[in-house]
Design a protein around this motif. Sequence first.
Motif, mmCIF file in Angstrom:
data_model
loop_
_atom_site.group_PDB
_atom_site.id
_atom_site.type_symbol
_atom_site.label_atom_id
_atom_site.label_comp_id
_atom_site.label_asym_id
_atom_site.label_seq_id
_atom_site.Cartn_x
_atom_site.Cartn_y
_atom_site.Cartn_z
ATOM 1 N N LEU B 115 1.235 -0.909 0.106
ATOM 2 C CA LEU B 115 0.089 0.267 -0.269
ATOM 3 C C LEU B 115 1.057 1.301 0.729
ATOM 4 C CD1 LEU B 115 -3.099 1.129 0.420
ATOM 5 C CD2 LEU B 115 -2.794 0.780 2.734
ATOM 6 N N SER B 116 2.202 1.228 0.557
ATOM 7 C CA SER B 116 2.769 2.756 0.951
ATOM 8 C C SER B 116 3.675 2.470 -0.204
ATOM 9 C CB SER B 116 4.104 2.000 1.655
ATOM 10 O OG SER B 116 2.948 1.785 2.903
ATOM 11 N N LYS B 119 0.886 3.919 -2.610
ATOM 12 C CA LYS B 119 0.505 5.442 -2.973
ATOM 13 C C LYS B 119 1.939 6.415 -3.323
ATOM 14 C CE LYS B 119 -2.917 5.075 0.769
ATOM 15 N NZ LYS B 119 -3.654 5.003 2.392
ATOM 16 N N LEU B 132 -6.265 0.587 -6.171
ATOM 17 C CA LEU B 132 -5.765 1.058 -4.639
ATOM 18 C C LEU B 132 -6.847 0.073 -4.769
ATOM 19 C CD1 LEU B 132 -3.608 2.707 -3.551
ATOM 20 C CD2 LEU B 132 -5.660 4.403 -3.073
ATOM 21 N N GLN B 136 -5.992 -2.582 -1.383
ATOM 22 C CA GLN B 136 -6.174 -2.448 0.032
ATOM 23 C C GLN B 136 -7.629 -4.036 0.551
ATOM 24 O OE1 GLN B 136 -8.402 0.965 -0.913
ATOM 25 N NE2 GLN B 136 -6.964 1.879 0.347
ATOM 26 N N ARG B 173 1.199 0.561 11.107
ATOM 27 C CA ARG B 173 2.028 1.348 9.424
ATOM 28 C C ARG B 173 0.542 1.015 8.355
ATOM 29 N NH1 ARG B 173 7.451 -0.085 6.539
ATOM 30 N NH2 ARG B 173 8.087 1.626 7.259
ATOM 31 N N VAL B 174 -0.825 0.780 9.150
ATOM 32 C CA VAL B 174 -1.793 0.883 8.216
ATOM 33 C C VAL B 174 -2.885 1.797 8.648
ATOM 34 C CG1 VAL B 174 -2.937 -1.072 8.915
ATOM 35 C CG2 VAL B 174 -3.496 -0.617 6.579
ATOM 36 N N SER B 177 -4.079 4.587 7.416
ATOM 37 C CA SER B 177 -5.214 4.600 6.014
ATOM 38 C C SER B 177 -6.131 4.746 6.084
ATOM 39 C CB SER B 177 -5.651 3.708 4.797
ATOM 40 O OG SER B 177 -4.994 2.361 5.950
ATOM 41 N N LEU B 179 -7.759 1.691 7.638
ATOM 42 C CA LEU B 179 -7.924 0.254 7.110
ATOM 43 C C LEU B 179 -8.363 -0.795 8.535
ATOM 44 C CD1 LEU B 179 -5.989 -1.470 4.439
ATOM 45 C CD2 LEU B 179 -8.430 -1.507 4.335
#
Lengths: 217, 217
Positions: B115-116, B119, B132, B136, B173-174, B177, B179
């Motif tokens: 995901l990083s 982005k 994306l 996800q 880290r998520v 977002s 999520l």
Amino acid sequence: MTITITAFERSPDGGKGLARDTRVRWALEEVGQPYEVRLVPHQAMKEPAHLSVHPFGQIPTYEEGDLTLFETGSIVFHLAQRHPGLLPKDANARARAVTWMFAALSTVEPPILDLSIAKFQEGDKPWAQDRLPVVQDRIRQKLTLLSARLGDAEWLDGDFSAGDLLMVSVLLRVKPSGLLNEFPKLAAYVARGEARPAYQRAFAAQLAINTAPLPAG
Amino acid sequence: MTITITAFERSPDGGKGLARDTRVRWALEEVGQPYEVRLVPHQAMKEPAHLSVHPFGQIPTYEEGDLTLFETGSIVFHLAQRHPGLLPKDANARARAVTWMFAALSTVEPPILDLSIAKFQEGDKPWAQDRLPVVQDRIRQKLTLLSARLGDAEWLDGDFSAGDLLMVSVLLRVKPSGLLNEFPKLAAYVARGEARPAYQRAFAAQLAINTAPLPAG
């Protein structure tokens, strides 16, 4: 105590040895431990019975008495810690070998896995073709640095270790794409891994299962 | 012997604590070991001096006497093995905690890293927006299974361990977002990790560096 691992009833690679049970078989062969295999059909991977041993519904798992483990890295480490042959005795050298285990699985494998995802999970997406070179270049960046570190050494840090076992296994996944051959030192390193008798036995064992007739029913 | 770790001179996240030195700082705080930090400027990451300690040109690294380690997982494991507080004493429980360390870094983090990458490295690509949701969804698949396994437990397997330290770090880290908040049990688990005094100290230490004036020159 009997060691039982799990493997795909039929590996998606048809027996090329890229499923992760090969890594555990290889470790078991290196340390000379016999083992049994329980095959998990594709449709049973995410069912409660298998999720109870592997929370992410994958293979391999490792059962020995009342110990149940998942995660290839953890299983290989467990074997390496309990039996001689996969980790040096010296404490510092041992810590460095463990470093290479994590490097293989956390740093080198993710971009390689991304290539499998790009091909098999996103192969039908409109961006598939255009994105492929971007994914391949991320792999090249890692392999360039890995090759520079390995240089002309036989293994990553002294004798063959669990770190090499995992790194060779991870690099084997990139071999079919042709990318590995762009790095002759790494290709030779992988070939040295594949030539080990323990790897040969592990490979033959998974191939036998993947080419055997499926049970009726 | 003095422990020296490396960190970004300026973390790309500006001090949100997502750079991997925070994980090592947290482990050091949990086991009560003082440490020094050597800051690595962005332009020096892939230069020979830093590559000699970290072959992939990343942070953190760990130096203690004549031992040099890289890979967060390996550094956290090294600390957990040498000092009480991050691994259970019982051999089987210890092997399971190590399993969660590998699960965090090899199974849960790769889709989150993706995901990083989507982005920050591929954000300007024509496929960025369309791809994306696919990325996800792969994270959701993993978090669904992780949440099911955690259930209402406080930590993943008994007491807080190095496995939780890495899993919480990976899940952090998520969080930006949004999520993570789709999984209330995991969000609460992460909050329990963040509430630990050792995490608080680690976070404050990295924040201080990332908000301090840069050296002149």
